[in-house]
Scaffold this active site. Structure first.
Site, PDB file in Angstrom:
ATOM      1  N   GLU A 144       0.954  -1.151   0.072  1.00  0.00           N
ATOM      2  CA  GLU A 144       0.084  -0.046  -0.134  1.00  0.00           C
ATOM      3  C   GLU A 144       0.836   1.240  -0.155  1.00  0.00           C
ATOM      4  O   GLU A 144       1.240   1.770   0.918  1.00  0.00           O
ATOM      5  CB  GLU A 144      -1.105  -0.060   1.090  1.00  0.00           C
ATOM      6  CG  GLU A 144      -2.207   0.713   1.136  1.00  0.00           C
ATOM      7  CD  GLU A 144      -2.131   1.994   1.270  1.00  0.00           C
ATOM      8  OE1 GLU A 144      -1.231   2.741   0.467  1.00  0.00           O
ATOM      9  OE2 GLU A 144      -2.655   2.766   2.057  1.00  0.00           O
ATOM     10  N   GLU A 153       4.206   8.665  -4.055  1.00  0.00           N
ATOM     11  CA  GLU A 153       5.074   8.131  -3.008  1.00  0.00           C
ATOM     12  C   GLU A 153       6.082   7.060  -3.401  1.00  0.00           C
ATOM     13  O   GLU A 153       6.653   6.543  -2.695  1.00  0.00           O
ATOM     14  CB  GLU A 153       4.227   7.450  -1.934  1.00  0.00           C
ATOM     15  CG  GLU A 153       3.396   8.695  -1.057  1.00  0.00           C
ATOM     16  CD  GLU A 153       2.688   7.959   0.031  1.00  0.00           C
ATOM     17  OE1 GLU A 153       2.512   6.653   0.395  1.00  0.00           O
ATOM     18  OE2 GLU A 153       2.170   8.723   0.502  1.00  0.00           O
TER      19      GLU A 153
END
Length: 672
Positions: A144, A153
């Protein structure tokens, strides 16, 4: 161990050296993290659990051992799901040391220590082999690593590396794929966050128009995504120009490439208009068949029953480099370019295929006008707010004389130009009006009379707005600057705004409370260690702190009337002594007292004010409308008092609020 940290104080402007505990940064990181929000995201957690169970079953059906690699494990939740779904072993990777330590404790507390190994490294440093961190490559990859933009990210380089070195070929992946969707819209409101609109000034000698310079008009802006809670944007604020289309998708079960690339789709406009904005969101399929789907689609795309509030994943607003007129039924091509961490868009009219291909260049846009580097999106919106500008113009007309000498103290402000057009003779500013407006590059305390050509200032102006301000009262820097330039002010100086006031109200949030609410048990796993860790970090400083949030994105209802709690008189210098107040505010509606919201109001002249917070309470239920260009301060109460009826309502909330002029800090305490 303590360390000395230097920081510029946003309110006083002073450079301070503070003795900080070596854990200070870590506590800030944990206290302001989104872990609680993720653990409260029921939809995400249930879908991950279903996807993980299905992946473990598929591997077992092939007669293989299920070896799981969980990158960015956080609390260890996904690894525990895998272990309880029958995985033989899980390698849980977490680079943030305090988080990895917490994961070890959580895994142990839930009885999975023999099945889960927590590795405190970046995944690119993990080794595989008999003496390595992992005994063998994994055949199930669980991660995740996504943000609102999906790739911000570093998901792509992480997957690329994992496929090369950490997982088997043909592995199962949860999620299996991600798909990015786009929709073309016209929106004056959103476009006002990216371009400066002309300002009309009704001056004594006729109407003047302040226009932005051409390099600003033609500037492509910055490639950083504008991520917002698009579900709070009313449909009246944008016009849909195209259907929703799939822009690109990534299959995580196969090798992933992170190198810069582009994708192109054809759009058939459903309406004629000005293409300004690309709205975008993504969904993830937890399984190859796409039966287990978790989507970020906004309210007009999916049914309300499927709606899950979350703050760690929102929706994206992208600004096209320039406004492009489109005609219904006339095809256009939308190109998405991306590098490892970001995406940006261009729109082209349909032309010859070869010519179009040649026109695609993948370099990221660069702001040439500096404005997109100086002003954030809400600041553009604020400068484009006609009502707000009108309040300043009306106030300036009351105080300016033809021989006024003005000094403006604010960052990137249009006030000097307004004041010039409204009749000020001479202007100093700390636009093409080089001969009329002088920009002084000096801090207020270093201002000399030669900067001012030996004149005394008759009108001191400020919005006030400073780019360093995070909380509403940080703009009190104007008061400190006013104090620093006292010797240069005429005896009868006019200060605009003449004063400011701090206001407060008790509220119940529809959803924002979740980001600070303990989770306890998540999908059957005990994650209280994480709750304790967040609580410990929030209480790390003896006093809890208020935090900034743009409340137009986070609905709440008022449980009390708004209350003015402190006033700051800019006509006088900053006092030596503290300003403090205490009292109690009655609760008028039943509900959960989640916290207090605080905001500033600036009193420009006697009867004209600018409000940075509550605009109105729109109905009997207490629903609030907030200034959309400013963040308000939210102070979450450590315990929530729930009252179902007015009879068991705690009748009041008591408060104590203190402004310390030495530090510029506002300390507060509330008791229910």
């Amino acid at each position: 161990m303590k360390t000395f940290c230097g920081r510029a104080n946003p309110t006083t402007g002073a450079m301070e050296w503070l003795e900080e505990d070596e854990d200070y940064d870590y506590h800030q990181e944990i206290a302001r993290s989104r872990y609680a929000d993720m653990l409260h995201d029921k939809d995400r957690n249930v879908k991950y659990y279903q996807g993980i169970r299905a992946a473990v079953s598929r591997v077992k059906e092939r007669g293989e051992k299920a070896i799981v690699l969980d990158i960015g494990t956080g609390t260890g939740l996904l690894s525990m799901m895998a272990a309880s779904a029958g995985a033989d072993f899980c390698y849980a990777i977490e680079v943030f040391k305090p988080m990895a330590n917490a994961a070890v404790k959580i895994v142990e507390k839930n009885g999975f220590s023999d099945k889960i190994k927590v590795i405190n490294k970046h995944s690119t440093e993990v080794t595989v082999g008999p003496d390595g961190d992992m005994q063998c490559r994994a055949n199930i990859l669980v991660t995740e690593l996504f943000d609102t933009e999906l790739i911000g990210e570093g998901a792509l380089p992480t997957y690329e590396h994992a496929h090369k070195y950490l997982v088997q070929e043909g592995c199962e992946a949860v999620p299996h794929r991600a798909t990015v969707y786009v929709q073309l819209v016209e929106s004056k409101r959103m476009w006002s966050w990216n371009k400066l609109f002309p300002v009309h000034v009704e001056a004594a000698d006729g109407e003047k128009i302040i226009v932005s310079p051409s390099e600003m008009e033609n500037c492509p802006g910055v490639p950083s995504v504008c991520d917002i809670q698009l579900n709070q944007m009313p449909s009246s604020d944008f016009t849909i120009l195209s259907d929703v289309v799939t822009m690109f998708s990534v299959d995580f079960s196969k090798p992933v490439k992170s190198a810069s690339t582009y994708y192109r789709v054809q759009l058939d406009p459903v309406k004629s208009g000005k293409a300004q904005i690309v709205l975008s969101w993504w969904d993830i399929d937890m399984d190859p068949s796409g039966m287990i789907n978790c989507t970020m689609a906004p309210y007009w795309v999916k049914s309300a029953s499927a709606f899950q509030w979350r703050d760690h994943w929102m929706q994206c607003v992208y600004f096209l480099p320039n406004e492009e007129p489109v005609l219904q039924g006339e095809k256009v091509y939308l190109t998405a370019c991306r590098d490892e961490y970001s995406v940006w868009y261009k729109l082209q009219k349909a032309r010859g295929e070869e010519e179009n291909k040649a026109a695609v260049r993948v370099e990221s846009p660069v702001c040439r006008c500096q404005a997109h580097l100086l002003w954030n999106r809400p600041r553009f919106g604020q400068l484009n707010d006609e009502n707000r500008t009108r309040q300043y113009m009306k106030s300036l007309m009351k105080v300016l004389k033809t021989d006024s000498v003005c000094l403006c103290i604010s960052d990137g402000s249009l006030l000097p130009v307004l004041a010039h057009y409204l009749g000020a003779k001479q202007f100093f500013k700390a636009n093409h009006l080089e001969d009329k407006i002088k920009i002084i590059e000096a801090r207020p305390e270093l201002l000399t009379s030669s900067h001012l050509e030996d004149k005394k200032i008759s009108v001191l102006l400020g919005e006030p707005f400073f780019t360093t301000s995070l909380l509403p009262w940080h703009n009190l820097y104007f008061w400190y600057a006013r104090t620093a330039v006292t010797s240069h002010l005429a005896n009868n100086v006019t200060v605009l705004p003449q004063s400011a006031s701090l206001h407060m109200m008790i509220v119940e949030f529809q959803d924002l409370w979740r980001i600070r609410s303990p989770c306890g048990i998540c999908e059957g796993f005990d994650v209280q260690t994480m709750d304790d860790m967040i609580k410990n970090s929030l209480n790390f400083r003896e006093s809890r702190e208020a935090e900034p949030h743009p409340l137009w994105e986070y609905p709440c209802k008022s449980l009390s009337d708004p209350r003015e709690v402190l006033t700051f008189d800019f006509r006088k210098t900053v006092p030596q002594h503290s300003l403090s107040t205490e009292g109690s505010v009655s609760l008028l509606r039943k509900g959960k007292s989640h916290g207090a919201v605080l905001w500033m109001e600036y009193h420009l002249v006697a009867d004209i004010s600018v409000n940075t917070g509550l605009l109105q309470i729109s109905n009997e239920k207490g629903n609030c409308e907030w200034n959309p260009h400013c963040k308000q301060a939210v102070y979450f109460f450590s315990s929530v008092i729930e009252s179902e009826t007015l009879s068991d309502l705690p009748s009041a909330v008591t408060y104590a609020i203190n402004f310390n002029p030495k530090t510029g800090d506002i300390a507060m305490d509330f008791k229910l």
